[in-house]
Design a protein around this motif. Structure first.
Motif, PDB file in Angstrom:
ATOM      1  N   ASN A 105       0.800  -1.220   0.000  1.00  0.00           N
ATOM      2  CA  ASN A 105       0.000   0.000   0.000  1.00  0.00           C
ATOM      3  C   ASN A 105       0.837   1.275   0.000  1.00  0.00           C
ATOM      4  O   ASN A 105       0.322   2.334  -0.269  1.00  0.00           O
ATOM      5  CB  ASN A 105      -0.995   0.002   1.161  1.00  0.00           C
ATOM      6  N   GLY A 106       2.125   1.208   0.240  1.00  0.00           N
ATOM      7  CA  GLY A 106       2.968   2.402   0.190  1.00  0.00           C
ATOM      8  C   GLY A 106       3.583   2.654  -1.172  1.00  0.00           C
ATOM      9  O   GLY A 106       4.331   3.605  -1.353  1.00  0.00           O
ATOM     10  N   GLY A 107       3.313   1.799  -2.163  1.00  0.00           N
ATOM     11  CA  GLY A 107       3.865   1.961  -3.500  1.00  0.00           C
ATOM     12  C   GLY A 107       5.055   1.067  -3.784  1.00  0.00           C
ATOM     13  O   GLY A 107       5.593   1.078  -4.882  1.00  0.00           O
ATOM     14  N   ALA A 108       5.481   0.284  -2.790  1.00  0.00           N
ATOM     15  CA  ALA A 108       6.616  -0.620  -2.999  1.00  0.00           C
ATOM     16  C   ALA A 108       6.158  -1.890  -3.708  1.00  0.00           C
ATOM     17  O   ALA A 108       4.991  -2.275  -3.630  1.00  0.00           O
ATOM     18  CB  ALA A 108       7.256  -0.977  -1.662  1.00  0.00           C
ATOM     19  N   PHE A 109       7.093  -2.538  -4.407  1.00  0.00           N
ATOM     20  CA  PHE A 109       6.799  -3.817  -5.045  1.00  0.00           C
ATOM     21  C   PHE A 109       7.896  -4.815  -4.698  1.00  0.00           C
ATOM     22  O   PHE A 109       9.004  -4.443  -4.313  1.00  0.00           O
ATOM     23  CB  PHE A 109       6.687  -3.673  -6.566  1.00  0.00           C
ATOM     24  N   GLN A 110       7.578  -6.088  -4.861  1.00  0.00           N
ATOM     25  CA  GLN A 110       8.550  -7.164  -4.732  1.00  0.00           C
ATOM     26  C   GLN A 110       8.210  -8.196  -5.788  1.00  0.00           C
ATOM     27  O   GLN A 110       7.034  -8.537  -5.971  1.00  0.00           O
ATOM     28  CB  GLN A 110       8.513  -7.782  -3.345  1.00  0.00           C
ATOM     29  N   ALA A 111       9.232  -8.685  -6.507  1.00  0.00           N
ATOM     30  CA  ALA A 111       9.015  -9.635  -7.595  1.00  0.00           C
ATOM     31  C   ALA A 111       9.642 -10.989  -7.262  1.00  0.00           C
ATOM     32  O   ALA A 111      10.670 -11.048  -6.582  1.00  0.00           O
ATOM     33  CB  ALA A 111       9.597  -9.084  -8.886  1.00  0.00           C
ATOM     34  N   PHE A 112       9.008 -12.052  -7.790  1.00  0.00           N
ATOM     35  CA  PHE A 112       9.449 -13.415  -7.510  1.00  0.00           C
ATOM     36  C   PHE A 112       9.445 -14.261  -8.777  1.00  0.00           C
ATOM     37  O   PHE A 112       8.518 -14.171  -9.581  1.00  0.00           O
ATOM     38  CB  PHE A 112       8.502 -14.098  -6.505  1.00  0.00           C
ATOM     39  N   ASP A 113      10.467 -15.081  -8.935  1.00  0.00           N
ATOM     40  CA  ASP A 113      10.486 -16.133  -9.942  1.00  0.00           C
ATOM     41  C   ASP A 113      10.359 -17.425  -9.153  1.00  0.00           C
ATOM     42  O   ASP A 113      11.305 -17.841  -8.479  1.00  0.00           O
ATOM     43  CB  ASP A 113      11.786 -16.101 -10.741  1.00  0.00           C
ATOM     44  N   GLY A 114       9.177 -18.037  -9.190  1.00  0.00           N
ATOM     45  CA  GLY A 114       8.894 -19.142  -8.276  1.00  0.00           C
ATOM     46  C   GLY A 114       8.927 -18.600  -6.861  1.00  0.00           C
ATOM     47  O   GLY A 114       8.282 -17.604  -6.560  1.00  0.00           O
ATOM     48  N   ASN A 115       9.741 -19.195  -5.994  1.00  0.00           N
ATOM     49  CA  ASN A 115       9.848 -18.658  -4.637  1.00  0.00           C
ATOM     50  C   ASN A 115      11.152 -17.901  -4.419  1.00  0.00           C
ATOM     51  O   ASN A 115      11.502 -17.567  -3.297  1.00  0.00           O
ATOM     52  CB  ASN A 115       9.684 -19.782  -3.601  1.00  0.00           C
ATOM     53  N   SER A 116      11.880 -17.599  -5.491  1.00  0.00           N
ATOM     54  CA  SER A 116      13.115 -16.816  -5.389  1.00  0.00           C
ATOM     55  C   SER A 116      12.802 -15.338  -5.573  1.00  0.00           C
ATOM     56  O   SER A 116      12.212 -14.941  -6.586  1.00  0.00           O
ATOM     57  CB  SER A 116      14.110 -17.243  -6.463  1.00  0.00           C
ATOM     58  N   SER A 117      13.232 -14.520  -4.618  1.00  0.00           N
ATOM     59  CA  SER A 117      13.020 -13.074  -4.726  1.00  0.00           C
ATOM     60  C   SER A 117      13.936 -12.510  -5.798  1.00  0.00           C
ATOM     61  O   SER A 117      15.133 -12.798  -5.839  1.00  0.00           O
ATOM     62  CB  SER A 117      13.307 -12.404  -3.381  1.00  0.00           C
ATOM     63  N   GLY A 133      13.945  -9.113  -6.317  1.00  0.00           N
ATOM     64  CA  GLY A 133      14.241  -7.754  -5.908  1.00  0.00           C
ATOM     65  C   GLY A 133      12.984  -6.990  -5.580  1.00  0.00           C
ATOM     66  O   GLY A 133      11.863  -7.495  -5.700  1.00  0.00           O
ATOM     67  N   SER A 134      13.198  -5.767  -5.140  1.00  0.00           N
ATOM     68  CA  SER A 134      12.078  -4.905  -4.751  1.00  0.00           C
ATOM     69  C   SER A 134      12.454  -3.465  -5.031  1.00  0.00           C
ATOM     70  O   SER A 134      13.590  -3.161  -5.378  1.00  0.00           O
ATOM     71  CB  SER A 134      11.758  -5.107  -3.269  1.00  0.00           C
ATOM     72  N   GLY A 135      11.484  -2.593  -4.896  1.00  0.00           N
ATOM     73  CA  GLY A 135      11.706  -1.170  -5.144  1.00  0.00           C
ATOM     74  C   GLY A 135      10.401  -0.420  -5.060  1.00  0.00           C
ATOM     75  O   GLY A 135       9.424  -0.897  -4.488  1.00  0.00           O
ATOM     76  N   THR A 136      10.384   0.754  -5.678  1.00  0.00           N
ATOM     77  CA  THR A 136       9.187   1.589  -5.694  1.00  0.00           C
ATOM     78  C   THR A 136       8.541   1.522  -7.065  1.00  0.00           C
ATOM     79  O   THR A 136       9.194   1.776  -8.073  1.00  0.00           O
ATOM     80  CB  THR A 136       9.536   3.049  -5.351  1.00  0.00           C
ATOM     81  N   ALA A 137       7.272   1.162  -7.091  1.00  0.00           N
ATOM     82  CA  ALA A 137       6.530   1.074  -8.350  1.00  0.00           C
ATOM     83  C   ALA A 137       5.791   2.371  -8.657  1.00  0.00           C
ATOM     84  O   ALA A 137       5.689   2.785  -9.797  1.00  0.00           O
ATOM     85  CB  ALA A 137       5.542  -0.077  -8.299  1.00  0.00           C
ATOM     86  N   THR A 178       6.041   5.376 -19.539  1.00  0.00           N
ATOM     87  CA  THR A 178       6.608   4.637 -20.667  1.00  0.00           C
ATOM     88  C   THR A 178       7.921   3.960 -20.286  1.00  0.00           C
ATOM     89  O   THR A 178       8.502   3.257 -21.087  1.00  0.00           O
ATOM     90  CB  THR A 178       6.833   5.575 -21.868  1.00  0.00           C
ATOM     91  N   THR A 179       8.376   4.196 -19.077  1.00  0.00           N
ATOM     92  CA  THR A 179       9.596   3.571 -18.564  1.00  0.00           C
ATOM     93  C   THR A 179       9.214   2.498 -17.552  1.00  0.00           C
ATOM     94  O   THR A 179       8.531   2.791 -16.573  1.00  0.00           O
ATOM     95  CB  THR A 179      10.500   4.620 -17.883  1.00  0.00           C
ATOM     96  N   PRO A 180       9.645   1.256 -17.773  1.00  0.00           N
ATOM     97  CA  PRO A 180       9.275   0.214 -16.810  1.00  0.00           C
ATOM     98  C   PRO A 180       9.975   0.413 -15.471  1.00  0.00           C
ATOM     99  O   PRO A 180      11.131   0.824 -15.413  1.00  0.00           O
ATOM    100  CB  PRO A 180       9.742  -1.081 -17.483  1.00  0.00           C
ATOM    101  N   PHE A 181       9.262   0.125 -14.397  1.00  0.00           N
ATOM    102  CA  PHE A 181       9.891   0.169 -13.072  1.00  0.00           C
ATOM    103  C   PHE A 181      10.553  -1.170 -12.761  1.00  0.00           C
ATOM    104  O   PHE A 181      11.328  -1.281 -11.822  1.00  0.00           O
ATOM    105  CB  PHE A 181       8.893   0.555 -11.971  1.00  0.00           C
ATOM    106  N   PHE A 182      10.266  -2.200 -13.575  1.00  0.00           N
ATOM    107  CA  PHE A 182      10.872  -3.511 -13.366  1.00  0.00           C
ATOM    108  C   PHE A 182      10.977  -4.233 -14.698  1.00  0.00           C
ATOM    109  O   PHE A 182      10.025  -4.235 -15.489  1.00  0.00           O
ATOM    110  CB  PHE A 182      10.018  -4.342 -12.400  1.00  0.00           C
ATOM    111  N   THR A 183      12.127  -4.850 -14.969  1.00  0.00           N
ATOM    112  CA  THR A 183      12.342  -5.658 -16.164  1.00  0.00           C
ATOM    113  C   THR A 183      13.092  -6.919 -15.752  1.00  0.00           C
ATOM    114  O   THR A 183      14.035  -6.857 -14.961  1.00  0.00           O
ATOM    115  CB  THR A 183      13.161  -4.889 -17.222  1.00  0.00           C
TER     116      THR A 183
END
Length: 163
Positions: A31-43, A45-49, A84-89
Motif C-alpha cells: 500500500n505504500g507503492g513498494a513492489f517485490q518480484a518473484f520467480d517461483g519462490n526466489s526473490s 528484488g524490490s523497489g518503488t513502483a 513509458t519507462t518500466p519500473f521492473f524488467t
C-alpha cells in the motif's frame, strides 16, 4: 497495517501464492507503492513502483514478450500509472510452460485501506517470426524492382524529337 495485492502468472497449477515454489512469476504491490518480484519462490528484488500519496487506484501494466508457452525465454516489463519507462524488467530464461493466472490480495483488519482489481485486460499480439519479415522485405524489393523496370520501358517508348 500491511495491505497488498499481487499478480502471479505462468504457473502449472492454479491458485498459487505470489512466492510459491514452481514455474510462475509473481509481483506484489504494497500500500505504500513498494513492489517485490518473484520467480517461483526466489526473490528477484524490490523497489518503488508508484507514489502512493493519493491513496487511490493505480494502473499497472505488465508486458510479457515470449514466443510460446514452451519454455522459450520470456521478458517481463512492469509499468505504473501510464509511464513509458518500466519500473521492473526481468528475463526469465526458462520461460513459461503454462498460463494459470492468480490475483491475490491481503488487507489487515486495523486499516481502512483494502485492495481491488478493476479492468483486467489480457491480450496477445502476433509478432512475425524473422523468416516472415525477410520474405516480406524480399517481396517489397521485388515489387520496387518491377515498378522501376516498368517505368524505364514506358519512357523508352516515347517519341524523341530534336530541332
Amino acid at each position: 497495517g500491511d495491505n497488498w495485492v499481487a499478480f502471479r502468472f505462468g504457473d502449472d497449477q492454479p491458485l498459487q501464492s505470489v512466492n510459491s515454489a514452481g514455474s510462475g512469476f509473481g509481483i506484489l504491490f504494497r500500500n505504500g507503492g513498494a513492489f517485490q518480484a518473484f520467480d517461483g519462490n526466489s526473490s528477484l528484488g524490490s523497489g518503488t513502483a508508484f507514489n502512493d500519496a493519493s491513496g487511490g487506484f493505480h494502473a499497472i501494466r505488465i508486458e510479457v514478450d515470449m514466443l510460446e508457452f514452451n519454455g522459450s525465454p520470456a521478458t517481463i516489463r512492469a509499468y505504473a500509472d501510464g509511464s513509458t519507462t518500466p519500473f521492473f524488467t526481468y528475463t526469465k530464461t526458462s520461460g513459461f510452460l503454462n498460463n494459470y493466472i492468480t490475483l491475490i490480495g491481503y488487507g489487515d483488519t486495523t486499516s481502512i485501506k483494502g485492495h481491488g482489481f478493476d479492468n483486467l485486460m489480457i491480450y496477445t499480439a502476433s509478432i512475425p517470426e524473422p523468416a516472415s519479415g525477410l520474405l516480406l522485405a524480399l517481396g517489397g524489393l521485388g515489387w520496387a524492382g518491377w515498378t522501376l523496370r516498368r517505368r524505364a520501358k514506358t519512357q523508352k517508348k516515347g517519341i524523341l524529337a530534336t530541332f
